[in-house]
Scaffold this active site. Structure first.
Site, PDB file in Angstrom:
ATOM      1  N   GLY A  16      -5.360 -19.978 -40.135  1.00  0.00           N
ATOM      2  CA  GLY A  16      -5.626 -19.757 -38.526  1.00  0.00           C
ATOM      3  C   GLY A  16      -6.693 -19.988 -38.028  1.00  0.00           C
ATOM      4  N   GLY A  17      -7.262 -19.397 -37.621  1.00  0.00           N
ATOM      5  CA  GLY A  17      -8.804 -19.155 -36.994  1.00  0.00           C
ATOM      6  C   GLY A  17      -9.531 -19.570 -37.730  1.00  0.00           C
ATOM      7  N   GLY A  61     -22.290 -55.652 -36.674  1.00  0.00           N
ATOM      8  CA  GLY A  61     -23.082 -54.488 -35.902  1.00  0.00           C
ATOM      9  C   GLY A  61     -22.907 -53.570 -37.039  1.00  0.00           C
ATOM     10  CB  ALA A  62     -20.769 -53.412 -40.215  1.00  0.00           C
TER      11      ALA A  62
HETATM   12  C1  HXC Z   1      -2.986  -7.132 -43.511  1.00  0.00           C
HETATM   13  C2  HXC Z   1      -2.045  -7.936 -44.872  1.00  0.00           C
HETATM   14  C3  HXC Z   1      -2.819  -9.832 -44.416  1.00  0.00           C
HETATM   15  C4  HXC Z   1      -3.369  -9.596 -43.338  1.00  0.00           C
HETATM   16  C5  HXC Z   1      -2.000 -10.044 -46.195  1.00  0.00           C
HETATM   17  N1  HXC Z   1      -2.563  -8.701 -45.915  1.00  0.00           N
HETATM   18  N2  HXC Z   1      -2.666 -10.504 -45.200  1.00  0.00           N
HETATM   19  N3  HXC Z   1      -2.371  -7.419 -44.086  1.00  0.00           N
HETATM   20  N4  HXC Z   1      -3.714  -8.416 -42.532  1.00  0.00           N
HETATM   21  N5  HXC Z   1      -2.919 -10.392 -42.089  1.00  0.00           N
HETATM   22  C6  HXC Z   1      -1.198  -8.243 -47.420  1.00  0.00           C
HETATM   23  C7  HXC Z   1       0.340  -7.831 -47.319  1.00  0.00           C
HETATM   24  O1  HXC Z   1       0.541  -7.142 -46.673  1.00  0.00           O
HETATM   25  C8  HXC Z   1       0.346  -7.456 -48.644  1.00  0.00           C
HETATM   26  O2  HXC Z   1       0.271  -5.512 -48.915  1.00  0.00           O
HETATM   27  C9  HXC Z   1      -1.573  -7.224 -49.614  1.00  0.00           C
HETATM   28  O3  HXC Z   1      -1.958  -8.103 -48.520  1.00  0.00           O
HETATM   29  C10 HXC Z   1      -0.826  -9.570 -50.954  1.00  0.00           C
HETATM   30  O4  HXC Z   1      -0.314  -9.677 -49.776  1.00  0.00           O
HETATM   31  P1  HXC Z   1       1.451 -11.002 -50.071  1.00  0.00           P
HETATM   32  O5  HXC Z   1       2.110 -10.968 -48.880  1.00  0.00           O
HETATM   33  O6  HXC Z   1       2.476  -9.258 -50.799  1.00  0.00           O
HETATM   34  O7  HXC Z   1       0.721 -12.000 -51.157  1.00  0.00           O
HETATM   35  P2  HXC Z   1       1.666 -13.279 -51.091  1.00  0.00           P
HETATM   36  O8  HXC Z   1       2.924 -12.778 -51.639  1.00  0.00           O
HETATM   37  O9  HXC Z   1       0.192 -13.992 -52.056  1.00  0.00           O
HETATM   38  O10 HXC Z   1       1.166 -13.717 -49.337  1.00  0.00           O
HETATM   39  C11 HXC Z   1      -0.224 -14.101 -49.227  1.00  0.00           C
HETATM   40  C12 HXC Z   1       0.323 -14.449 -47.584  1.00  0.00           C
HETATM   41  C13 HXC Z   1       0.854 -13.227 -46.937  1.00  0.00           C
HETATM   42  C14 HXC Z   1       0.529 -15.919 -47.243  1.00  0.00           C
HETATM   43  C15 HXC Z   1      -1.496 -14.691 -47.029  1.00  0.00           C
HETATM   44  O11 HXC Z   1      -0.014 -11.999 -46.827  1.00  0.00           O
HETATM   45  C16 HXC Z   1       0.863 -13.931 -45.439  1.00  0.00           C
HETATM   46  O12 HXC Z   1       1.437 -14.622 -45.062  1.00  0.00           O
HETATM   47  N6  HXC Z   1       0.185 -13.056 -44.392  1.00  0.00           N
HETATM   48  C17 HXC Z   1      -0.514 -12.507 -43.328  1.00  0.00           C
HETATM   49  C18 HXC Z   1      -1.163 -13.560 -42.989  1.00  0.00           C
HETATM   50  C19 HXC Z   1      -1.378 -13.883 -41.383  1.00  0.00           C
HETATM   51  O13 HXC Z   1      -0.721 -14.709 -40.760  1.00  0.00           O
HETATM   52  N7  HXC Z   1      -2.201 -13.936 -41.042  1.00  0.00           N
HETATM   53  C20 HXC Z   1      -2.999 -14.266 -39.736  1.00  0.00           C
HETATM   54  C21 HXC Z   1      -3.660 -15.374 -39.781  1.00  0.00           C
HETATM   55  S1  HXC Z   1      -4.243 -15.594 -38.417  1.00  0.00           S
HETATM   56  P3  HXC Z   1       0.217  -4.873 -49.918  1.00  0.00           P
HETATM   57  O14 HXC Z   1      -0.191  -3.407 -49.654  1.00  0.00           O
HETATM   58  O15 HXC Z   1       1.920  -5.014 -49.597  1.00  0.00           O
HETATM   59  O16 HXC Z   1      -0.346  -4.936 -51.701  1.00  0.00           O
HETATM   60  C22 HXC Z   1      -5.628 -15.143 -38.176  1.00  0.00           C
HETATM   61  C23 HXC Z   1      -6.687 -15.642 -36.869  1.00  0.00           C
HETATM   62  C24 HXC Z   1      -8.279 -15.657 -37.663  1.00  0.00           C
HETATM   63  O17 HXC Z   1      -6.416 -15.179 -39.440  1.00  0.00           O
HETATM   64  C25 HXC Z   1      -9.035 -15.827 -35.583  1.00  0.00           C
HETATM   65  C26 HXC Z   1     -10.116 -15.919 -36.577  1.00  0.00           C
HETATM   66  C27 HXC Z   1     -10.528 -16.708 -34.525  1.00  0.00           C
END
Ligand code: HXC
Length: 517
Positions: free
Chosen positions: A172-173, A407-408
């Protein structure tokens, strides 16, 4: 009174232990099973033994907008400073074992604190990313927190070197913080970066693709150019970061540290006299020249897998760090295309920002022709490299090894865009274009009407080559400072760097230039 104090000490110890235990043994084991180190293990490998000082061990988040989330001491990131071979660096390392290393308000404040201090004291910032992205429970607070980091990345750009290591997810971002930094490292098969992940790709485009194929280390090192370096595992990655830091100054006011590799400045390499093949269409490996001239043959190539027709990287000459940009005749004949121009342009700007002298080794037949390049913006991208070399005020030296066409030739740090000193090997060919193209244009009618067009073409090419495809016309005009023996290249470069040591160059007054991005 004393008892109360002892209870406070115990509380402190417990809180520290809680922070250090992070997500607990089970999550740490899971991290290890994925072939990844923990955030603390990574810091231990990155900085000198016993040099790390941590800030905000006890800091926690507010629990998130949903209200019922647990808080963790440290909030999923370790931040502080340590030394790399005795020089201070600021570090943050996201802890995937705590809420997936997700970034919330407190987590980001810790990162911002070390970034601010790094800029104040003038020391590099190294970020080790392993995070699920914006902490979902914290909603807009998490987004605001990212904004604060982006803001600091931009403010720190050109002030202190910024290095990012992607050692897990980065989606993501969130990708935009590392992508603003100067160098991005990725670890094979355990890291990935993308703006939208495989599931969104499937929904929107109906394409099935794995995380690795969409944004793994290999893809970013070879195709997108996002990753400057990749490593097979965390240990090797962190070792390479240490190596890189040793080439760099701590901030824009300083020079890179001198390092004496005990390689004599006057060492000559007679084999270089025969590096360039007799046949101008035959390639050779520019790495031979690079390794021959640099101190101890040590070269740290940046972006080695991306746009391999140009080579960029750090080495040392006479102990001093230099940034080297060289065409690679062994790949696409060393032609400049959009990717090569972008790659070298950004590298040149980094060197200029951090007082690293630039050396160009030129063997370039021209810009890559064809609709793909034209439609893909070779005009815009080529302009980046032209602009970057031209605006650079660090010492700039050029060696024309063989082809320097059109040019290069101008773009590759030529005299005409004000490089400080340039040399040519006797094999240099400096002309508007190569002999074949030139003969076909200027002798077209003669060739077409000849009984044996090919023989006439060959004669005309030979004539053109004798007249233009050598360094002497340019040397006569003073466009070349000297035609040198290839074997002397190292020595001449070191002497020239010494003489340019005191170079002072002023830029016209303005807010900032408008490089064609
Ligand atoms: C809160 C999160 C989290 C998140 C993971 N966790 N991502 N908690 N916010 N963004 C937590 C899970 O709930 C889990 O908690 C623990 O971290 C480990 O995650 P798992 O899913 O069990 O691990 P894994 O299978 O290795 O997968 C990792 C992952 C997946 C691929 C990163 O967790 C995932 O898809 N997370 C969401 C990613 C996402 O969509 N993020 C937002 C992106 S947008 P527990 O308690 O069960 O251990 C963004 C915008 C930024 O970031 C903008 C900036 C401008």
């Amino acid at each position: 009174m004393r008892m109360q104090y002892e209870a406070t000490l115990e509380t402190l110890e417990n809180l520290r232990a809680e922070s250090i235990a992070a997500g607990g043994a089970e999550k740490i084991n899971a991290q290890h099973r994925k072939g990844k180190l923990t955030a603390r293990e990574r810091i231990d490998l990155l900085v000198d033994d016993d040099s790390f000082e941590e800030f905000d061990v006890l800091k926690t988040g507010r629990g998130g907008a949903l209200g019922s989330e647990p808080t963790y001491a440290g909030d999923g990131v370790i931040a502080g400073h340590g030394a790399i071979d005795g020089r201070e660096v600021f570090v943050f390392s996201q802890d995937f074992t705590v809420m997936g290393g997700s970034l919330g308000e407190a987590h980001a404040q810790k990162i911002c604190k070390v970034m601010d201090l790094a800029v104040k004291v003038g020391a590099p910032i190294i970020g080790l990313s392993d995070s699920g992205g914006a902490r979902i429970q914290e909603g807009v607070d998490a987004l605001a927190a990212y904004g604060e980091i982006f803001h600091r990345n931009v403010r720190a750009s050109g002030v202190v070197p910024q290095i990012s290591c992607i050692m897990g997810p980065c989606a993501g971002g969130a990708v935009y913080s590392p992508s603003i930094t100067d160098f991005v490292f990725m670890v094979r098969e355990s890291s990935y970066m993308f703006v939208t992940g495989p599931s969104v790709v499937k929904t929107v485009t109906h394409q099935e693709i794995t995380s690795e194929d969409l944004g793994g280390a290999q893809i970013h090192a070879q195709k997108s150019g996002v990753a400057h370096f990749i490593a097979s595992n965390d240990v090797l990655c962190l070792r390479e970061v240490r190596r890189l830091v040793n080439y760099l100054p701590s901030n824009f006011r300083q020079r890179a540290p001198m390092m004496d590799l005990r390689d004599p400045a006057d060492r000559i390499d007679p084999a270089l006299d025969y590096l360039v093949p007799e046949n101008p269409n035959q390639s050779y490996d520019m790495n031979v020249l690079i390794h021959s001239i640099l101190d101890g043959a040590e070269f740290m190539e940046v972006h080695p897998g991306f746009a391999r027709n140009i080579i960029c990287g750090f080495g040392r000459l006479g102990g001093q760090t230099i940034g080297l940009v060289a065409n690679q005749p062994a790949v696409l004949a060393g032609v400049l295309d959009s990717d090569a121009s972008f790659k070298a342009g950004r590298f040149v700007r980094f060197c200029d920002a951090f007082n690293i002298p630039l050396i160009a080794l030129v063997d370039v037949p021209g810009f890559m022709p064809g609709p793909d390049q034209e439609h893909g913006g070779i005009i815009r991208h080529g302009a980046k490299l032209l602009y970057a070399f031209t605006e650079a005020t660090v010492p700039r030296i050029t060696v024309i090894v063989r082809k320097a066409y059109g040019g290069a030739y101008l773009v590759m740090n030529s005299k005409h865009i004000h490089c400080d000193v340039n040399y040519a090997w006797p094999t240099a060919e400096i002309a508007v274009m190569g002999p074949k193209g030139a003969a076909e244009v200027i002798f077209r009618r003669e060739i077409q009407s000849a009984e044996d067009p090919e023989t006439v073409l060959n004669e005309k090419m030979a004539h053109y080559r004798r007249t233009f495809a050598n360094p002497f016309l340019a040397a006569k005009r003073g466009y070349i400072d000297d035609v040198i023996f290839p074997r002397d290249t190292r020595h001449r470069l070191i002497r020239t760097l010494q003489v340019l040591e005191g170079k002072e160059a002023k830029r016209p007054e303005r807010k900032h230039g408008n490089i064609p991005l």
